[in-house]
Design a protein around this motif. Structure first.
Motif, PDB file in Angstrom:
ATOM      1  N   THR A  23      -9.116 -15.060  -6.798  1.00 30.94           N
ATOM      2  CA  THR A  23      -9.511 -13.995  -5.874  1.00 30.94           C
ATOM      3  C   THR A  23     -10.890 -14.267  -5.283  1.00 30.94           C
ATOM      4  O   THR A  23     -11.194 -13.810  -4.173  1.00 30.94           O
ATOM      5  N   TRP A  59      -6.380  -9.525  -6.880  1.00 33.63           N
ATOM      6  CA  TRP A  59      -6.971  -8.275  -6.426  1.00 33.63           C
ATOM      7  C   TRP A  59      -7.075  -8.263  -4.900  1.00 33.63           C
ATOM      8  O   TRP A  59      -7.284  -9.291  -4.268  1.00 33.63           O
ATOM      9  N   ASN A  60      -6.948  -7.096  -4.324  1.00 36.05           N
ATOM     10  CA  ASN A  60      -7.130  -6.933  -2.883  1.00 36.05           C
ATOM     11  C   ASN A  60      -8.621  -6.791  -2.597  1.00 36.05           C
ATOM     12  O   ASN A  60      -9.111  -5.747  -2.185  1.00 36.05           O
ATOM     13  N   ALA A  61      -9.339  -7.872  -2.850  1.00 31.63           N
ATOM     14  CA  ALA A  61     -10.786  -7.916  -2.654  1.00 31.63           C
ATOM     15  C   ALA A  61     -11.168  -9.359  -2.377  1.00 31.63           C
ATOM     16  O   ALA A  61     -10.438 -10.291  -2.741  1.00 31.63           O
ATOM     17  N   GLY A  64      -8.680 -12.392  -2.254  1.00 35.21           N
ATOM     18  CA  GLY A  64      -7.403 -12.169  -2.920  1.00 35.21           C
ATOM     19  C   GLY A  64      -6.230 -12.096  -1.971  1.00 35.21           C
ATOM     20  O   GLY A  64      -5.207 -12.769  -2.168  1.00 35.21           O
ATOM     21  N   PHE A  65      -6.363 -11.279  -0.927  1.00 35.81           N
ATOM     22  CA  PHE A  65      -5.246 -11.125   0.002  1.00 35.81           C
ATOM     23  C   PHE A  65      -5.011 -12.407   0.786  1.00 35.81           C
ATOM     24  O   PHE A  65      -3.876 -12.760   1.099  1.00 35.81           O
ATOM     25  N   ARG A  66      -6.076 -13.115   1.096  1.00 36.08           N
ATOM     26  CA  ARG A  66      -5.917 -14.373   1.828  1.00 36.08           C
ATOM     27  C   ARG A  66      -5.198 -15.415   0.976  1.00 36.08           C
ATOM     28  O   ARG A  66      -4.370 -16.182   1.480  1.00 36.08           O
ATOM     29  N   LEU A  68      -3.038 -14.713  -1.377  1.00 34.97           N
ATOM     30  CA  LEU A  68      -1.652 -14.234  -1.399  1.00 34.97           C
ATOM     31  C   LEU A  68      -0.911 -14.671  -0.140  1.00 34.97           C
ATOM     32  O   LEU A  68       0.233 -15.144  -0.207  1.00 34.97           O
ATOM     33  N   TRP A  86       1.968  -8.506  -5.802  1.00 33.69           N
ATOM     34  CA  TRP A  86       0.596  -9.014  -5.783  1.00 33.69           C
ATOM     35  C   TRP A  86       0.249  -9.809  -7.031  1.00 33.69           C
ATOM     36  O   TRP A  86      -0.931 -10.002  -7.332  1.00 33.69           O
TER      37      TRP A  86
END
Length: 287
Positions: A23, A59-61, A64-66, A68, A86
């Motif tokens: 993340t 985590w969406n922080a 993290g999203f990138r 994913l 996730w």
């Protein structure tokens, strides 16, 4: 700080922070440099440093999203709707061989850490993972095929022979992951120690076994050092259960030769910390 810890009779330290390393990719060079410096100082004092990471959680922080979005093939898939989630699939050979095992190999070599406590090395609840890697591996091992129809009565049915086999397969898939990690790390450093811990209720509830692919005996056989969180955090008020529980976990040491540790959460109360240490010490366990 390490000198103060050493003078207090402690000779090993578990690190904390940035647990979900994938993340926080932009920070990894800095993190690795800090760990390397810490290890260098600790080794001069004859102390050991154990790194602490999460395996599957994104985590969406930060990044993290990138991560994913860049590696959708690594993700766990849901039985209920077939969609990814996730979390990274720990049985995914592309993730393990293409990302994680090379990553952890480089980190061990670059930092000189003496051990690794890898958290969240699990499936995310009983309806995971339905990815192609898990489905193919399950069929290859068992000869059974998971239904594509998410409404099949064979799924999520504890009376279903197929579902029971699936739950057992996940336990052994996670044990094999731990064995593969152990072989890899011991090739780098024969004295390297791989740690894992469970929540306190491992002998009493099946949440980890049914929901996440956890299994205490398989963990004791496939890890160097097995432990548990000691719950509740009020060690004194629950001393009757806690003493019994520590005896139960000693059965794993006696059966499989796995040393046992207990994580004490004193909540800032010295007497809780002291009792937790004394209780572990009376049972020949590490705090």
């Amino acid at each position: 700080r390490l000198k103060e810890i050493k003078e207090g009779g402690v000779n090993a330290v578990i690190l904390n922070g940035f647990l979900s390393r994938h993340t926080y990719i932009p920070h990894l060079d800095r993190v690795e440099d800090n760990i390397r410096q810490t290890v260098k100082i600790a080794h001069r004092m004859d102390m050991k440093i154990i790194d602490h990471q999460d395996l599957t959680i994104l985590w969406n922080a930060d990044m993290g999203f990138r991560f994913l979005a860049a590696y959708p093939g690594y993700l766990q898939h849901n039985h209920t709707n077939g969609l990814p989630t996730w979390g990274i699939c720990p049985a995914n050979s592309d993730f393990n061989n293409g990302y994680f095992f090379p990553f952890i190999t480089n980190q061990i070599k670059n930092t000189g850490i003496d051990g690794l406590m890898m958290d969240e090395a699990v499936f995310h609840y009983a309806n995971f993972c339905n990815c192609s890697f898990c489905r193919e591996a399950f069929t290859k091992t068992s000869g059974l095929v998971l239904p594509d129809d998410e409404t099949s009565p064979l799924l999520h049915n504890k009376s279903s022979g197929l579902w029971k086999t699936w739950i057992e397969w996940r336990k052994h898939a996670m044990a094999q992951w731990r064995i593969d990690l152990s072989k890899l790390t011991h090739q780098i450093n024969p004295h390297f120690s791989n740690l894992q811990y469970y929540s306190e209720s491992g002998f009493l509830h099946n949440a980890a076994a049914y929901g996440q692919g956890g299994d205490l005996p398989l963990s004791a056989k496939s890890m160097d050092f097995l432990g548990t969180e000691i719950m509740s955090r009020d060690v004194w008020d629950d001393y009757r259960y806690n003493f019994t529980s520590r005896n139960m976990y000693n059965s794993l040491r006696e059966t499989y030769g796995s040393p046992i540790f207990g994580l004490v959460y004193p909540a800032g109360v010295f007497n809780y910390a002291l009792l937790g240490w004394a209780m572990n010490n009376m049972h020949g366990q590490v705090t």
